[in-house]
Design an enzyme around this catalytic site. Structure first.
Site, PDB file in Angstrom:
ATOM      1  N   TRP A  33     -11.328  -0.823  50.771  1.00  0.00           N
ATOM      2  CA  TRP A  33     -10.510   0.058  49.921  1.00  0.00           C
ATOM      3  C   TRP A  33      -9.186  -0.624  49.640  1.00  0.00           C
ATOM      4  CZ3 TRP A  33     -14.735   2.517  51.515  1.00  0.00           C
ATOM      5  CH2 TRP A  33     -15.154   3.647  50.814  1.00  0.00           C
ATOM      6  N   ASN A  34      -8.695  -0.401  48.418  1.00  0.00           N
ATOM      7  CA  ASN A  34      -7.536  -1.124  47.907  1.00  0.00           C
ATOM      8  C   ASN A  34      -6.255  -0.935  48.735  1.00  0.00           C
ATOM      9  OD1 ASN A  34      -5.271  -1.762  46.252  1.00  0.00           O
ATOM     10  ND2 ASN A  34      -6.522  -1.640  44.421  1.00  0.00           N
ATOM     11  N   TRP A  35      -5.722   0.282  48.760  1.00  0.00           N
ATOM     12  CA  TRP A  35      -4.418   0.409  49.445  1.00  0.00           C
ATOM     13  C   TRP A  35      -4.576   0.399  50.954  1.00  0.00           C
ATOM     14  CZ3 TRP A  35      -0.961   5.343  49.642  1.00  0.00           C
ATOM     15  CH2 TRP A  35      -1.710   6.502  49.830  1.00  0.00           C
ATOM     16  N   TYR A  81     -22.285   6.021  52.064  1.00  0.00           N
ATOM     17  CA  TYR A  81     -21.160   6.500  51.250  1.00  0.00           C
ATOM     18  C   TYR A  81     -21.644   6.908  49.877  1.00  0.00           C
ATOM     19  CZ  TYR A  81     -16.833   6.541  48.558  1.00  0.00           C
ATOM     20  OH  TYR A  81     -15.794   6.920  47.754  1.00  0.00           O
ATOM     21  N   ASP A 163      -6.721  12.497  47.475  1.00  0.00           N
ATOM     22  CA  ASP A 163      -7.887  12.971  46.736  1.00  0.00           C
ATOM     23  C   ASP A 163      -7.865  14.442  46.301  1.00  0.00           C
ATOM     24  OD1 ASP A 163      -8.348  10.507  47.854  1.00  0.00           O
ATOM     25  OD2 ASP A 163     -10.399  10.928  48.487  1.00  0.00           O
ATOM     26  N   ARG A 196     -12.811  18.458  54.566  1.00  0.00           N
ATOM     27  CA  ARG A 196     -13.077  17.605  53.401  1.00  0.00           C
ATOM     28  C   ARG A 196     -12.903  18.371  52.087  1.00  0.00           C
ATOM     29  NH1 ARG A 196     -13.315  12.325  53.886  1.00  0.00           N
ATOM     30  NH2 ARG A 196     -14.487  12.385  51.947  1.00  0.00           N
ATOM     31  N   TRP A 349      -5.835  16.279  52.088  1.00  0.00           N
ATOM     32  CA  TRP A 349      -4.496  16.091  51.528  1.00  0.00           C
ATOM     33  C   TRP A 349      -3.842  17.415  51.171  1.00  0.00           C
ATOM     34  CZ3 TRP A 349      -1.924  11.593  51.770  1.00  0.00           C
ATOM     35  CH2 TRP A 349      -2.668  10.425  51.997  1.00  0.00           C
ATOM     36  N   GLU A 392      -7.940   9.600  61.198  1.00  0.00           N
ATOM     37  CA  GLU A 392      -7.646   9.403  59.771  1.00  0.00           C
ATOM     38  C   GLU A 392      -6.372  10.171  59.384  1.00  0.00           C
ATOM     39  OE1 GLU A 392     -10.875  10.732  57.331  1.00  0.00           O
ATOM     40  OE2 GLU A 392     -10.151   9.678  55.548  1.00  0.00           O
TER      41      GLU A 392
END
Ligand code: GLC
Length: 425
Positions: A33-35, A81, A163, A196, A349, A392
């Site tokens: 994953w990017n960040w 995934y 998200d 989630r 989030w 997480e």
């Protein structure tokens, strides 16, 4: 013992290391994953300097021709995934997703650059990465700010890295669900569904992916074609901080033209952020570009700008706001204001505390001299790990660990927090 925590962080980074990239955690997130990668590189740097640089280089070796750096790189097949490459269909040699994520790479790179023991290697590797990062930033301003406002929009909630934030609820309700075929989520097999996003949110996530796919992932079209276009102050703050860090590295490497372009972007973007300031909440708010209105939703996206060089008056107000929030929660920083009805301390989030955001906020506060509140954010973060492990994310009300275990970027951030508290690394 904090040295134990550091050793545990080292173990987690090793456990999630695939050689040239790390996975956020096995099972739930089995790709790059990017960040996550950019921030995790800062942790890897404590253990193995060249390996830390490789993490970022691997990410950029999957950059698209148009400059975008995708949010996921599917290095190896893994059916744990959803949505996988067969849903994205981006046609890349190594499959990737077709959207991006918060551009924190230049910030992370500057950290590696400044801390490098092998200065010569760092200069060579930074010089090779600089034009790639610059191309990514160019891509943002060309494709996600077509009217040259100085700020970029995200076109999918996943791009924000936050998200299922409450911030997106109204804008997201305008994304249809019709025509989305049946699919099986995998995330809820790995973690508690109550932590989630909902099924309906997943249908909308996939609707957007299918819409962009139908346009051949042509980024010159996607911004206009997306019913979801939101200017997130937190996302932009990360971009602007990265532009400032890129400018500093460019100066060090004699790339003065690049330094100038980047600094001009910082000045323009910070000025444009003023329109996002809310006197009611004493923080910034998101802006819904599809309908032309601010979003009345006080989230962490509006506190994160303290990471960027915002005006002193704004930074002071955010520091005060964090102190107020600190009286409402046991552990800073909640990803949403707990006084909002939809706040949910365990749902991703929509309330939980995330150590990566804590880190960026603490970094900005410390830089600007708000030492006391910065210290609270840091000590809360270390305490969360001590009681709940390297989860997480965490419930800010009682510290309960949530989501997946053994998280790479959580481990990397703990190393940084220990450094900030003056613990030996
Ligand atoms: C979730 C998070 C996102 C992160 C990814 C991998 O999608 O919301 O920010 O990059 O997981 O950890």
């Amino acid at each position: 013992m904090n040295s134990d925590l550091f050793d545990q962080a080292v173990d987690i980074l090793a456990r999630n290391d695939k050689g040239t990239y790390t996975v956020p955690t096995h099972g739930l997130y089995p790709f790059q994953w990017n960040w996550d990668s950019a921030l995790s590189a800062i942790g890897l740097n404590y253990i193995n300097e060249p390996r830390a640089w490789t993490e970022i280089e691997t990410l950029f070796s999957h950059q698209w021709e148009d400059g975008m750096v995708p949010h996921i790189i599917f290095h190896q097949e893994d059916d744990g995934y959803f949505p996988g490459p067969e849903v994205w269909q981006t046609g890349r040699p190594v499959p990737t997703s077709g959207i991006t994520q918060p551009p924190v790479a230049a910030f992370a790179l500057r950290r590696l650059f400044n801390r490098a023991k092998d200065k010569e290697a760092a200069r060579t590797r930074a010089a090779a990465l600089l034009p790639k990062i610059a191309a990514w930033h160019d891509w943002f301003f060309a494709n996600r700010d077509p009217e040259q406002t100085g700020l970029v929009a995200i076109i999918h909630p996943w791009e924000s890295g936050r998200d299922n934030s409450i911030d997106w609820d109204d804008a997201f309700s305008r994304v249809p669900t019709e025509g989305v075929g049946a699919f099986t989520r995998r995330d809820t097999l790995h973690t508690d569904p109550a932590h989630r996003p909902t099924q309906e949110q997943y249908q909308r996530y996939i609707w957007l992916v299918e819409r962009f796919r139908s346009l051949g992932w042509d980024n010159s079209k996607l911004h206009e074609a997306s019913p979801f276009r939101v200017v997130d102050p937190g996302f932009n703050a990360i971009l602007l901080r990265s532009c400032a860090d890129l400018a500093d590295m460019a100066d060090d490497l004699g790339e003065t033209a690049l330094a100038e372009t980047s600094r001009a972007r910082v000045a323009k973007g910070i000025a444009a952020l003023e329109a996002h300031w809310s006197d009611k909440y004493k923080q910034y708010l998101c802006y819904d570009r599809a309908i032309g209105a601010l979003i009345d939703s006080p989230s962490i996206g509006g506190l994160l700008p303290v990471f960027a060089p915002i005006p002193e008056e704004r930074a002071t107000a955010i520091a005060a706001r964090l102190e107020t929030l600190g009286n409402r929660v046991k552990y800073l920083v909640p990803s949403h204001d707990p006084d909002v009805e939809d706040f949910d301390g365990r749902r991703y989030w929509r309330g939980p505390a995330w150590l990566i955001v804590n880190y960026m906020i603490a970094d900005g506060l410390a830089r600007d001299g708000y030492d006391q509140v910065a210290a609270r954010v840091v000590s809360d973060s270390v305490e969360l790990i001590r009681i709940g492990g390297f989860a997480e994310y965490f419930d800010p009300m009682n510290g309960a660990p949530c989501g997946g275990p053994h998280f790479t970027w959580t481990a990397a951030m703990v190393m940084e927090f220990l450094k900030m508290t003056g613990e030996p690394a």
